[in-house]
Scaffold this motif. Structure first.
Motif, mmCIF file in Angstrom:
data_model
loop_
_atom_site.group_PDB
_atom_site.id
_atom_site.type_symbol
_atom_site.label_atom_id
_atom_site.label_comp_id
_atom_site.label_asym_id
_atom_site.label_seq_id
_atom_site.Cartn_x
_atom_site.Cartn_y
_atom_site.Cartn_z
ATOM 1 N N TYR A 111 0.828 -1.215 0.000
ATOM 2 C CA TYR A 111 0.000 0.000 0.000
ATOM 3 C C TYR A 111 0.859 1.260 0.000
ATOM 4 C CZ TYR A 111 -3.658 3.277 1.486
ATOM 5 O OH TYR A 111 -4.528 4.337 1.558
ATOM 6 N N LEU A 112 1.922 1.258 0.840
ATOM 7 C CA LEU A 112 2.782 2.433 0.944
ATOM 8 C C LEU A 112 3.907 2.442 -0.089
ATOM 9 C CD1 LEU A 112 3.164 2.734 4.817
ATOM 10 C CD2 LEU A 112 1.597 3.985 3.323
ATOM 11 N N GLY A 113 4.197 1.292 -0.661
ATOM 12 C CA GLY A 113 5.282 1.206 -1.640
ATOM 13 C C GLY A 113 6.656 1.268 -0.990
ATOM 14 N N ILE B 173 9.133 -0.710 7.405
ATOM 15 C CA ILE B 173 7.952 -0.659 8.267
ATOM 16 C C ILE B 173 8.310 -1.143 9.671
ATOM 17 C CG2 ILE B 173 5.634 -1.595 8.674
ATOM 18 C CD1 ILE B 173 5.314 -1.592 5.580
ATOM 19 N N TYR B 174 9.064 -2.245 9.763
ATOM 20 C CA TYR B 174 9.487 -2.729 11.080
ATOM 21 C C TYR B 174 10.330 -1.676 11.801
ATOM 22 C CZ TYR B 174 7.737 -7.483 10.414
ATOM 23 O OH TYR B 174 6.928 -8.580 10.239
ATOM 24 N N SER B 175 11.182 -0.969 11.064
ATOM 25 C CA SER B 175 11.986 0.101 11.671
ATOM 26 C C SER B 175 11.098 1.217 12.199
ATOM 27 C CB SER B 175 12.966 0.681 10.645
ATOM 28 O OG SER B 175 13.904 -0.267 10.256
ATOM 29 N N LEU B 176 10.093 1.608 11.423
ATOM 30 C CA LEU B 176 9.164 2.653 11.854
ATOM 31 C C LEU B 176 8.383 2.225 13.096
ATOM 32 C CD1 LEU B 176 7.829 3.803 8.367
ATOM 33 C CD2 LEU B 176 9.319 5.109 9.903
ATOM 34 N N ILE B 177 8.015 0.939 13.155
ATOM 35 C CA ILE B 177 7.302 0.428 14.332
ATOM 36 C C ILE B 177 8.214 0.504 15.550
ATOM 37 C CG2 ILE B 177 6.335 -1.639 15.405
ATOM 38 C CD1 ILE B 177 5.447 -2.487 12.541
ATOM 39 N N LYS B 178 9.449 0.052 15.393
ATOM 40 C CA LYS B 178 10.404 0.040 16.509
ATOM 41 C C LYS B 178 10.636 1.450 17.050
ATOM 42 C CE LYS B 178 14.999 -1.547 17.771
ATOM 43 N NZ LYS B 178 16.231 -2.189 17.310
ATOM 44 N N LEU B 179 10.675 2.439 16.148
ATOM 45 C CA LEU B 179 10.881 3.832 16.542
ATOM 46 C C LEU B 179 9.589 4.529 16.965
ATOM 47 C CD1 LEU B 179 13.327 4.810 13.660
ATOM 48 C CD2 LEU B 179 13.920 4.438 16.082
ATOM 49 N N LYS B 180 8.478 3.773 16.927
ATOM 50 C CA LYS B 180 7.148 4.314 17.256
ATOM 51 C C LYS B 180 6.792 5.511 16.377
ATOM 52 C CE LYS B 180 7.474 2.755 22.051
ATOM 53 N NZ LYS B 180 6.744 1.553 22.019
ATOM 54 N N LYS B 181 7.112 5.383 15.098
ATOM 55 C CA LYS B 181 6.849 6.452 14.135
ATOM 56 C C LYS B 181 5.616 6.181 13.276
ATOM 57 C CE LYS B 181 10.711 8.910 14.676
ATOM 58 N NZ LYS B 181 10.812 10.323 14.828
ATOM 59 N N ILE B 182 5.072 4.966 13.370
ATOM 60 C CA ILE B 182 3.907 4.610 12.563
ATOM 61 C C ILE B 182 2.874 3.954 13.481
ATOM 62 C CG2 ILE B 182 4.809 2.317 11.892
ATOM 63 C CD1 ILE B 182 3.607 2.828 9.100
ATOM 64 N N PRO B 183 1.588 4.280 13.315
ATOM 65 C CA PRO B 183 0.572 3.680 14.182
ATOM 66 C C PRO B 183 0.349 2.205 13.843
ATOM 67 C CG PRO B 183 -0.454 5.140 12.569
ATOM 68 C CD PRO B 183 1.034 5.263 12.395
ATOM 69 N N ALA B 184 0.524 1.348 14.837
ATOM 70 C CA ALA B 184 0.387 -0.089 14.623
ATOM 71 C C ALA B 184 -0.284 -0.721 15.831
ATOM 72 C CB ALA B 184 1.762 -0.711 14.412
ATOM 73 N N SER B 185 -0.998 -1.804 15.592
ATOM 74 C CA SER B 185 -1.586 -2.606 16.661
ATOM 75 C C SER B 185 -0.943 -3.981 16.615
ATOM 76 C CB SER B 185 -3.094 -2.771 16.457
ATOM 77 O OG SER B 185 -3.727 -1.526 16.522
ATOM 78 N N LYS B 186 -0.570 -4.488 17.766
ATOM 79 C CA LYS B 186 0.030 -5.818 17.824
ATOM 80 C C LYS B 186 -1.001 -6.783 18.373
ATOM 81 C CE LYS B 186 4.286 -8.163 18.905
ATOM 82 N NZ LYS B 186 5.590 -8.071 19.547
ATOM 83 N N ILE B 187 -1.297 -7.799 17.602
ATOM 84 C CA ILE B 187 -2.240 -8.832 18.006
ATOM 85 C C ILE B 187 -1.454 -10.138 18.039
ATOM 86 C CG2 ILE B 187 -4.376 -10.041 17.432
ATOM 87 C CD1 ILE B 187 -5.191 -7.451 15.907
#
Length: 79
Positions: free
Chosen positions: A19-21, A27-41
């Motif tokens: 979707y983002l290209g 994306i994993y880096s952005l999650i680790k840095l808390k730069k992208i909104p994510a939900s962990k299930i």
């Protein structure tokens, strides 16, 4: 060819990457840095398309002239 991720309301890492290209590792880096909104299930991340779209809108970059007006050189109070 239609992008299936664009029609989904909840996406996983692979679908968000498409979707983002951008790559999954980014994306994993952005999650680790808390730069992208994510939900962990459990052990997997999920992303709301609406929240990602709003996140993208908040990060629109404009040319330098549009960002702010220049302040006058002397803004301090003189006695």
């Amino acid at each position: 060819m239609e992008n299936k991720s664009a029609n989904k309301q909840i996406m996983d890492i692979k679908e968000l990457s498409e979707y983002l290209g951008i790559g999954k590792s980014k994306i994993y880096s952005l999650i680790k840095l808390k730069k992208i909104p994510a939900s962990k299930i459990g052990r997997q991340y999920r992303f709301s398309k609406d929240i990602i779209d709003n996140w993208l809108k908040e990060r629109i970059v404009t040319k330098k002239d549009d960002l702010q007006l220049e302040l006058p050189a002397n803004t301090g109070n003189k006695k």
